[in-house]
Write an enzyme that holds these catalytic residues in place. Sequence first.
Site, short mmCIF file in Angstrom:
data_model
loop_
_atom_site.label_atom_id
_atom_site.label_comp_id
_atom_site.label_asym_id
_atom_site.label_seq_id
_atom_site.Cartn_x
_atom_site.Cartn_y
_atom_site.Cartn_z
N HIS A 122 41.23 44.44 33.90
CA HIS A 122 41.12 45.64 34.74
C HIS A 122 42.54 46.08 35.09
O HIS A 122 43.45 45.26 35.15
CB HIS A 122 40.35 45.24 36.00
CG HIS A 122 40.01 46.33 36.95
ND1 HIS A 122 40.92 46.85 37.84
CD2 HIS A 122 38.84 47.00 37.17
CE1 HIS A 122 40.32 47.78 38.57
NE2 HIS A 122 39.07 47.90 38.18
N ASP A 199 41.33 36.59 37.69
CA ASP A 199 40.74 37.72 38.41
C ASP A 199 39.23 37.48 38.48
O ASP A 199 38.53 37.59 37.46
CB ASP A 199 41.07 39.02 37.64
CG ASP A 199 40.37 40.23 38.24
OD1 ASP A 199 39.49 40.05 39.10
OD2 ASP A 199 40.70 41.36 37.84
N GLN A 202 34.64 40.12 39.03
CA GLN A 202 33.29 40.24 38.45
C GLN A 202 32.65 38.87 38.20
O GLN A 202 31.56 38.80 37.63
CB GLN A 202 33.33 41.03 37.14
CG GLN A 202 33.84 42.44 37.26
CD GLN A 202 32.89 43.38 38.01
OE1 GLN A 202 31.70 43.09 38.18
NE2 GLN A 202 33.41 44.50 38.47
N LYS A 225 32.20 43.27 46.31
CA LYS A 225 31.46 43.05 45.05
C LYS A 225 30.55 41.82 45.15
O LYS A 225 29.84 41.48 44.23
CB LYS A 225 32.45 42.87 43.90
CG LYS A 225 33.21 44.17 43.56
CD LYS A 225 33.99 44.04 42.29
CE LYS A 225 35.02 45.12 42.13
NZ LYS A 225 34.48 46.40 41.63
N CYS A 363 38.31 51.68 34.70
CA CYS A 363 39.63 51.12 35.10
C CYS A 363 40.06 49.98 34.18
O CYS A 363 40.68 49.01 34.64
CB CYS A 363 39.63 50.65 36.55
SG CYS A 363 39.42 51.98 37.71
N1 PLP Z 1 39.27 43.29 38.62
C1 PLP Z 1 38.09 43.56 38.06
C2 PLP Z 1 37.64 42.78 36.87
C3 PLP Z 1 37.28 44.56 38.60
O1 PLP Z 1 36.10 44.84 38.05
C4 PLP Z 1 37.74 45.27 39.74
C5 PLP Z 1 36.94 46.38 40.29
O2 PLP Z 1 36.11 46.95 39.67
C6 PLP Z 1 38.98 44.94 40.27
C7 PLP Z 1 39.73 43.94 39.70
C8 PLP Z 1 39.52 45.65 41.48
O3 PLP Z 1 38.74 45.34 42.60
P1 PLP Z 1 39.03 46.07 43.98
O4 PLP Z 1 39.01 47.54 43.71
O5 PLP Z 1 37.91 45.62 44.87
O6 PLP Z 1 40.36 45.60 44.46
#
Ligand code: PLP
Length: 405
Positions: A122, A199, A202, A225, A363
């Site tokens: 992401h 990360d 998800q 999430k 994203c």
């Molecule tokens: N990393 C992954 C794999 C994501 O799916 C997301 C959000 O969709 C993020 C990071 C960023 O999360 P946040 O916007 O809650 O900081």
Amino acid sequence: MFDVQKVREDFPILQQEIYGKPFVYFDNGATTQKPRVVLDTITRLYEIENSNIHRGVHHLSTVTTENYEEARKIIARYFHVENEKEIVYTHGTTDSINLVAFSFGEKFIHEGDEIILTEMEHHANIVPWQMLCERKKAHIKVWKMDDTGCLKLDDLVNLITEKTKLIGVTQVSNVLGTVNPVKEITQIAHKHEVPILIDGAQGAQHVPTDLSGIDCDFYAFSGHKIYGPTGIGVLYAKTKWLEEMPPYQGGGDMILSVTFDHTEYLEAPFKFEAGTTNYIGAIGLGAAIQYLRNIGLKEVFEYEDQLLAYATEKVKEIPGLRIYGEAPRKVSILSFLIDGINAYDTGLILDKLGVAVRTGHHCAQPVADHFGIAGTVRASFSFYNTFEEVDHFVAGLHRVVEMFQ
Ligand code: PLP
């Protein structure tokens, strides 16, 4: 036995209609809905208990501080972390990764160093590292995936050099649903004495995550999430890093003493929690995680697997539909395109039928680039979704095809 109808009663938002049709929420990858217990916790906090933490001697401040620290313990237990001081509250995954990029990066990454990131990250796990690389004249190396959305461990071994200073990998791809073998990846990283950041945005809500077993150095996730409030998240980091890393932000609540000549910081996690934190969000997140545990993690994850399998089979009936992400191990994320039909149009028509999906690059533009597409339609399921909802969604896709072909 897992009873989806009973569980759905816990989520007030699911009870409504959109355009006069039952609301089908398949955008759980973007954010999850909140159970009543989380909403009640937040309301109770604002109505009865609200008081700033850590710096009050009075009753409410003590109660709220205790609840804030209790939530830290609940989160630590969920991720099998023995020492809750390794749980740092942040605003979310993005904030957690920026914390590491700025603090760890400032101290440990220098000119000519290399950071390895996967092609399926992401933007939250790309951009902070690019910004660091610009500041430090370091480089990003990309660990490519194959067309099913899988990473090969041998490729990682070939990318690591003596200049590698960090590996960043997503636990689960937010576009493809791939569950990466983070334990094996961590073992490879550590064999080469390279720290690893996972990360978990998800992953935390879909797969059992034992951080002491995985043994990673850093793990980031977002409260919103995992059925908790927005604006709260966590960075897990090993004590040895938290001790060595400088604070990311300065201010109140992270100091032991301040003079105009010198400031002494508190120990971690507090030295990374400057200013008034989102303590209501933190306590709400604790309530969300406790709720998840109470309904049964095993049951929840198994049910989501069944939903994904069912939906995958069903969408294959749609003429011209291609699924993106066919890894053997996936969570309940289903990305696809229908031949000749724009993702946006598909999303708009589904919306009119009461079905919320997400369209676009999610994203994670390098993933779209890998497949030479602008984006996908993404349906992402949670344990409160039903097989009937999947049927309704698939009927909607048949409608889309009729309209456009
Ligand atoms: N990393 C992954 C794999 C994501 O799916 C997301 C959000 O969709 C993020 C990071 C960023 O999360 P946040 O916007 O809650 O900081």
